[in-house]
Write a protein that holds these residues in place. Sequence first.
Motif, PDB file in Angstrom:
ATOM      1  N   LEU A   6       0.652  -1.077   0.089  1.00 30.48           N
ATOM      2  CA  LEU A   6       0.052   0.087   0.074  1.00 30.48           C
ATOM      3  C   LEU A   6       0.988   1.300   0.061  1.00 30.48           C
ATOM      4  O   LEU A   6       1.683   1.481   0.984  1.00 30.48           O
ATOM      5  CB  LEU A   6      -0.832   0.007   1.128  1.00 30.48           C
ATOM      6  CG  LEU A   6      -1.892   1.010   1.378  1.00 30.48           C
ATOM      7  CD1 LEU A   6      -2.661   1.247   0.155  1.00 30.48           C
ATOM      8  CD2 LEU A   6      -2.799   0.870   2.711  1.00 30.48           C
ATOM      9  N   ASP A   7       1.048   1.839  -1.306  1.00 34.36           N
ATOM     10  CA  ASP A   7       2.188   2.956  -1.338  1.00 34.36           C
ATOM     11  C   ASP A   7       1.282   4.139  -1.795  1.00 34.36           C
ATOM     12  O   ASP A   7       0.811   4.262  -2.874  1.00 34.36           O
ATOM     13  CB  ASP A   7       3.120   2.400  -2.421  1.00 34.36           C
ATOM     14  CG  ASP A   7       4.193   3.139  -2.335  1.00 34.36           C
ATOM     15  OD1 ASP A   7       4.477   4.446  -1.924  1.00 34.36           O
ATOM     16  OD2 ASP A   7       5.312   2.796  -2.940  1.00 34.36           O
ATOM     17  N   VAL A   8       1.355   5.048  -0.944  1.00 36.42           N
ATOM     18  CA  VAL A   8       0.560   6.271  -1.095  1.00 36.42           C
ATOM     19  C   VAL A   8       1.404   7.719  -0.686  1.00 36.42           C
ATOM     20  O   VAL A   8       2.132   7.794   0.114  1.00 36.42           O
ATOM     21  CB  VAL A   8      -0.646   6.462  -0.375  1.00 36.42           C
ATOM     22  CG1 VAL A   8      -1.624   5.155  -0.934  1.00 36.42           C
ATOM     23  CG2 VAL A   8      -0.583   6.386   1.105  1.00 36.42           C
ATOM     24  N   ARG A 125       0.843  -3.566  -6.311  1.00 40.43           N
ATOM     25  CA  ARG A 125       0.743  -2.263  -5.639  1.00 40.43           C
ATOM     26  C   ARG A 125      -0.623  -1.831  -5.734  1.00 40.43           C
ATOM     27  O   ARG A 125      -1.360  -1.960  -6.873  1.00 40.43           O
ATOM     28  CB  ARG A 125       1.443  -1.166  -6.722  1.00 40.43           C
ATOM     29  CG  ARG A 125       1.551   0.310  -6.249  1.00 40.43           C
ATOM     30  CD  ARG A 125       2.796   0.814  -6.832  1.00 40.43           C
ATOM     31  NE  ARG A 125       4.107  -0.058  -6.966  1.00 40.43           N
ATOM     32  CZ  ARG A 125       4.966   0.024  -5.810  1.00 40.43           C
ATOM     33  NH1 ARG A 125       4.617   1.016  -4.701  1.00 40.43           N
ATOM     34  NH2 ARG A 125       6.033  -0.624  -5.664  1.00 40.43           N
ATOM     35  N   LEU A 126      -1.133  -1.284  -4.626  1.00 38.53           N
ATOM     36  CA  LEU A 126      -2.680  -1.068  -4.319  1.00 38.53           C
ATOM     37  C   LEU A 126      -2.830   0.528  -4.689  1.00 38.53           C
ATOM     38  O   LEU A 126      -1.844   1.241  -4.223  1.00 38.53           O
ATOM     39  CB  LEU A 126      -3.146  -1.308  -2.983  1.00 38.53           C
ATOM     40  CG  LEU A 126      -2.788  -2.657  -2.434  1.00 38.53           C
ATOM     41  CD1 LEU A 126      -3.374  -2.779  -1.006  1.00 38.53           C
ATOM     42  CD2 LEU A 126      -3.488  -3.706  -3.253  1.00 38.53           C
ATOM     43  N   GLY A 132      -7.179   0.297  -0.647  1.00 34.94           N
ATOM     44  CA  GLY A 132      -6.383   0.149   0.463  1.00 34.94           C
ATOM     45  C   GLY A 132      -6.875  -0.362   1.751  1.00 34.94           C
ATOM     46  O   GLY A 132      -6.602  -1.203   2.470  1.00 34.94           O
ATOM     47  N   GLN A 133      -8.101   0.358   2.042  1.00 37.50           N
ATOM     48  CA  GLN A 133      -8.838   0.339   3.226  1.00 37.50           C
ATOM     49  C   GLN A 133      -9.514  -1.178   3.285  1.00 37.50           C
ATOM     50  O   GLN A 133      -9.299  -1.893   4.342  1.00 37.50           O
ATOM     51  CB  GLN A 133      -9.876   1.115   3.268  1.00 37.50           C
ATOM     52  CG  GLN A 133      -9.595   2.614   3.667  1.00 37.50           C
ATOM     53  CD  GLN A 133     -10.696   3.544   3.266  1.00 37.50           C
ATOM     54  OE1 GLN A 133     -11.870   3.073   2.982  1.00 37.50           O
ATOM     55  NE2 GLN A 133     -10.124   4.735   3.175  1.00 37.50           N
ATOM     56  N   VAL A 141      -2.323  -7.010   3.492  1.00 40.43           N
ATOM     57  CA  VAL A 141      -1.116  -5.803   3.177  1.00 40.43           C
ATOM     58  C   VAL A 141       0.174  -6.485   3.933  1.00 40.43           C
ATOM     59  O   VAL A 141      -0.023  -6.660   4.995  1.00 40.43           O
ATOM     60  CB  VAL A 141      -1.510  -4.500   3.663  1.00 40.43           C
ATOM     61  CG1 VAL A 141      -0.472  -3.473   3.365  1.00 40.43           C
ATOM     62  CG2 VAL A 141      -2.806  -4.183   2.786  1.00 40.43           C
ATOM     63  N   ILE A 144       3.251  -1.054   4.264  1.00 35.14           N
ATOM     64  CA  ILE A 144       2.681   0.462   4.131  1.00 35.14           C
ATOM     65  C   ILE A 144       3.861   1.501   3.576  1.00 35.14           C
ATOM     66  O   ILE A 144       4.708   1.494   4.616  1.00 35.14           O
ATOM     67  CB  ILE A 144       1.831   0.737   5.286  1.00 35.14           C
ATOM     68  CG1 ILE A 144       0.493   0.013   5.366  1.00 35.14           C
ATOM     69  CG2 ILE A 144       1.349   2.274   5.031  1.00 35.14           C
ATOM     70  CD1 ILE A 144      -0.050   0.329   6.886  1.00 35.14           C
ATOM     71  N   LEU A 159      -6.758   8.230   3.668  1.00 33.10           N
ATOM     72  CA  LEU A 159      -6.652   6.613   3.585  1.00 33.10           C
ATOM     73  C   LEU A 159      -6.881   5.835   4.826  1.00 33.10           C
ATOM     74  O   LEU A 159      -7.614   4.767   4.637  1.00 33.10           O
ATOM     75  CB  LEU A 159      -5.177   6.360   3.324  1.00 33.10           C
ATOM     76  CG  LEU A 159      -4.679   4.943   3.308  1.00 33.10           C
ATOM     77  CD1 LEU A 159      -5.388   4.085   2.036  1.00 33.10           C
ATOM     78  CD2 LEU A 159      -3.017   4.845   3.233  1.00 33.10           C
TER      79      LEU A 159
END
Length: 215
Positions: A6-8, A125-126, A132-133, A141, A144, A159
């Motif tokens: 989870l890459d934001v 990758r999300l 993501g939730q 996951v 993060i 998020l």
Amino acid sequence: MARVLLDVTMSLDGFMAGPDVSVENPMGVGGLRLHEWIFNASSNEVDAEIVRGVQAGTGAVVLGRRTFDVGIDVWNDTPFPAPCFVLTHDPLAERVEKSGTFTFVTDVRDAFARATAAAGARDVRLMGAAVGQQFLAVGLVDEIRVQIAPVLLGAGSRLFEHLGNAHIELERLATADSPHVTHLRYRIRSLPEAQTGLREEDRAESGQSALHPRG
């Protein structure tokens, strides 16, 4: 074994997109500011290395329907040169692009199984807050990764919402920073018991070894 990342990028006050996300404003009003570090990556080796790692390491993508709807005309392709799985209650026919294929799925576990199989030894990758939730909620996951942009958006899409009261323990793996952004990387150390069991069951069904939480 594929890792699920989870890459934001988010603002300091926790928003990963501004308000009023639309085709005209795919990142919401003011949200494009969050990704200035990517646009300026060539000017800083820390950011450039992160971008190179993302591009080289992505073997499959899971995204939400809204992300697909607002992004497809921007990308004119898949967001990464990899198979993409759109998690949605309103699926479309498979869509083939020059760098990959969009496959529409209706269940988070199905998306997980398909994406990890497609990614092989690379990463899943999300993309998108809702995806993501959903993956966090069922314990699917591995890491993060958060890029904190030096901006306060004040409103938009967060998020870390809709996760209930469950505690998820994290282990910090790395930090790095540049004038444009701060990079944070965490591994999931432990999950609530119900999520842990679900995680191991789903990984077993997809033919992978279970990743046991580390206490």
